[in-house]
Design a protein around this motif. Structure first.
Motif, PDB file in Angstrom:
ATOM      1  N   CYS A  37       0.829  -1.209   0.000  1.00 42.19           N
ATOM      2  CA  CYS A  37       0.000   0.000   0.000  1.00 42.19           C
ATOM      3  C   CYS A  37       0.865   1.262   0.000  1.00 42.19           C
ATOM      4  N   PHE A  39      -0.172   4.154   0.788  1.00 44.87           N
ATOM      5  CA  PHE A  39      -0.753   5.149   1.693  1.00 44.87           C
ATOM      6  C   PHE A  39      -0.374   4.927   3.150  1.00 44.87           C
ATOM      7  N   HIS A  40       0.293   3.828   3.454  1.00 42.74           N
ATOM      8  CA  HIS A  40       0.840   3.667   4.803  1.00 42.74           C
ATOM      9  C   HIS A  40       2.116   2.839   4.693  1.00 42.74           C
ATOM     10  N   CYS A  58      -7.314  -1.044   0.992  1.00 40.62           N
ATOM     11  CA  CYS A  58      -6.168  -1.480   1.784  1.00 40.62           C
ATOM     12  C   CYS A  58      -6.675  -2.090   3.084  1.00 40.62           C
ATOM     13  N   CYS A  61      -4.705  -0.027   6.215  1.00 47.55           N
ATOM     14  CA  CYS A  61      -5.049   1.313   6.695  1.00 47.55           C
ATOM     15  C   CYS A  61      -6.457   1.742   6.310  1.00 47.55           C
TER      16      CYS A  61
END
Ligand SMILES: [Zn+2]
Length: 609
Positions: A37, A39-40, A58, A61
């Protein structure tokens, strides 16, 4: 705003998996695709992408959505900006530019990138013009050995020697050119071209926008820097981009590793020689942002740096960044006096392949070069080495790495390992980094799914017709999924929907369904739709849900009976007590039977009432 038809058309023309794979490496896994991912801080692939459904989610997160939301989140754009970006890519002409788009930062960004595009074309034309660009052309093709195809592929160009050539070419855009860093302001208040008599390297973001230019000085005079990078602009932040990344994407996902070089021409020569997995840090040591960017695509990085002392310092810093980003780093040592560009031009691609095969693991390279520097300096030298490593280890979060360094140091310096460990202890407590907190955790797997989730899962997979769910249940019978189910039923009551969600109309219906839910419910439904295959069948889930409902009812009745028995006992009504106890026995038997059917291990969903 774009119309729903326009949005649907953009969605239909784009492949979400292809879009996501521009930013992270994706692997196919069953019907879906998995990726780490972006985004994290994702240690395992938690991002699930479905091509058919056009959705991503995801499980680490909770980030998720459709193709527009993916572009919004990864490029930090507003919805209208993301729509415009994707519409441009597929050539869908939006009829109404929309309010937010006319004045918002979306049009500003698009305007800046659009001007960069025209500037790139201008520089490219200069290079092709026989008089103006001849020297630059000869330099690139004869001295550097680039083919005309390569020059075209990387859109190389030439900026002439005048102080205002660019300014005069775009007279109406002088202020914008200044914002883009292409034009500077002199003390006199006069604007002038920053890039003069230079070969031009345009820089593209992975999203495809032209975001900046760098220039290499063409004349031998050393009055100005050899390379001139563009200063920060609204489109370009130093240390966040890698040169050549957009061209390297196919190579990176094919090789699962990257070759890291410093210079623009190093990169271009390597690509021309077939090393499509090369990226360039743009003349500086690798930054943390660049290392994180690489981590999205590969597991291992080969650093190709020059053997001089500046190159070594850069390699050390680069190593640290790569290790901290969780990458395996190796150092390929080039022969003295060579850079990747000259090596490949003079000795061919095989020479580089050989050097890559002998690349050293990061620990070995770091310790060997460090010890070489202090050779023959006795105890004093050893103390300095220890101090250096102490500084290197401070804040390094990887236990295997610290251990490797300590063990390597002990054997090289012939000192007891425990003593070195103690020596390094202090370093750890100084710069200790907080461990990454992973939100949510893994929610995949059938053991986490209640009966309601499982029924909805089968609806989403098209294995259970919506009509059957509507026959058997009312939304009120669902607990925390009540609103989600009610919304689906409402959609079907308004207009006859497809019998099953797996058909061609399925994705559109799912989009409408998601669009009507609260963000929280939307996230839950999306997660469910991208969950891993359940080893179960829909009819079993239906009967278990029905049983669970009956069980709840029985338990409620038992509670009520106990209350009535207590009352009857207090009132001294023996006959009533006996009557109620017989009923209680009957209900208890039924409960036991239901519990056996439902299975003791699976606690029935607590949401049902
Ligand atoms: Zn995530």
């Amino acid at each position: 705003m774009a119309t729903p038809e326009e949005l649907a058309e953009i969605r239909a023309r784009l492949d979400l998996v292809e879009i996501v794979s521009r930013y992270v490496t994706v692997h196919s896994s069953g019907a879906n695709y998995l990726a780490r991912c972006p985004f994290h801080e994702d240690k395992r692939p938690s991002l699930t992408v479905s091509r058919e459904k056009g959705l991503f989610h995801c499980f680490g997160c909770g980030a998720g959505g459709d193709i527009f939301q993916f572009i919004m989140q990864i490029e930090r754009l507003s919805f209208p900006e993301a729509v415009r970006r994707l519409a441009d890519q597929v050539g869908v002409a939006l009829r109404s530019p929309g309010r937010a788009d006319a004045s918002g930062s979306g049009s500003e960004r698009a305007r800046l990138a659009g001007l960069n595009e025209r500037v790139a074309q201008y520089y490219q034309r200069n290079l092709q013009r026989s008089g103006v660009g001849k020297r630059a052309w000869d330099y690139l093709t004869e001295q550097r050995g680039l083919t005309p195809e390569t020059v075209k592929q990387f859109r190389l160009g030439y900026a002439g020697p005048g102080w205002d050539l660019l300014l005069r070419t775009f007279p109406a855009e002088q202020q914008v050119l200044q914002r883009l860093g292409l034009v500077s302001l002199a003390r006199s208040g006069q604007r002038y071209d920053r890039l003069r008599d230079r070969v031009i390297f345009p820089l593209r973001s992975v999203g495809g926008e032209l975001i900046a230019f760098a220039g290499r000085r063409l004349s031998a005079e050393e009055t100005t820097p050899k390379y001139l990078n563009i200063a920060n602009s609204p489109l370009f932040k130093k240390g966040r981009e890698l040169y050549g990344l957009s061209q390297a994407l196919p190579g990176l996902s094919r090789e699962h590793e990257a070759l890291l070089v410093e210079g623009y021409l190093d990169l271009i020569t390597l690509h021309q020689a077939g090393f499509g997995q090369a990226v360039a840090s743009m003349g500086t040591a690798l930054t943390a942002g660049q290392a994180k960017l690489l981590r999205r695509y590969v597991e291992r990085v080969y650093i190709l740096y020059d053997r001089d002392s500046a190159g070594r310092a850069a390699a050390w810093r680069g190593l640290r960044q790569l290790i901290e980003a969780g990458l395996e780093a190796r150092v390929a040592l080039l022969p003295a006096g060579q850079d990747p560009d000259s090596l490949v031009r003079q000795q061919g691609a095989d020479a580089l392949r050989e050097i890559l095969a002998q690349a050293q693991p990061a620990t070995q390279f770091y310790l060997d070069t460090l010890i070489e520097d202090h050779r023959g300096r006795g105890v004093r030298g050893q103390e300095e080495i220890l101090a250096q490593v102490r500084g290197f280890i401070a804040g390094l979060d990887s236990l295997p790495w610290r251990y490797q360094l300590i063990r390597g140091l002990a054997s090289r310096l012939d000192l007891p390992q425990q003593e070195i460990e103690r020596e390094m202890q202090g370093a750890r407590t100084h710069g200790i980094m907080a461990p990454t907190v992973q939100q949510g955790g893994d929610q995949r797997g059938p053991e986490h799914q209640g009966y309601e989730e499982r029924l909805l899962y089968f609806i989403l997979q098209g294995e259970l017709p919506v009509s059957r769910l509507m026959e058997l249940f009312t939304p009120a019978e669902f607990g925390s999924y009540r609103e989600i189910v009610a919304t689906l039923f409402a959609l079907y009551q308004e207009a006859e929907g497809p019998e099953q969600l797996s058909g061609p109309e399925g994705p559109a219906l799912l989009q409408r369904w998601l669009a009507r839910l609260t963000p929280q419910d939307g996230t839950r439904l999306r997660a469910l739709s991208l969950s891993e295959r359940l080893d179960d069948d829909p009819e079993r889930a239906i009967s278990q849900l029905l049983q669970a409902q009956r069980l709840r009812q029985t338990q409620r009745q038992l509670r009520e009976l106990r209350r009535q028995i207590r009352q009857a006992q207090l009132a001294g009504d023996r006959q009533a007590v006996e009557q109620l106890q017989r009923e209680q026995l009957q209900q208890s038997k039924e409960q036991a039977q239901l519990l056996r059917e439902v299975g003791w291990q699976r606690t029935p969903s607590g949401h049902l009432s």
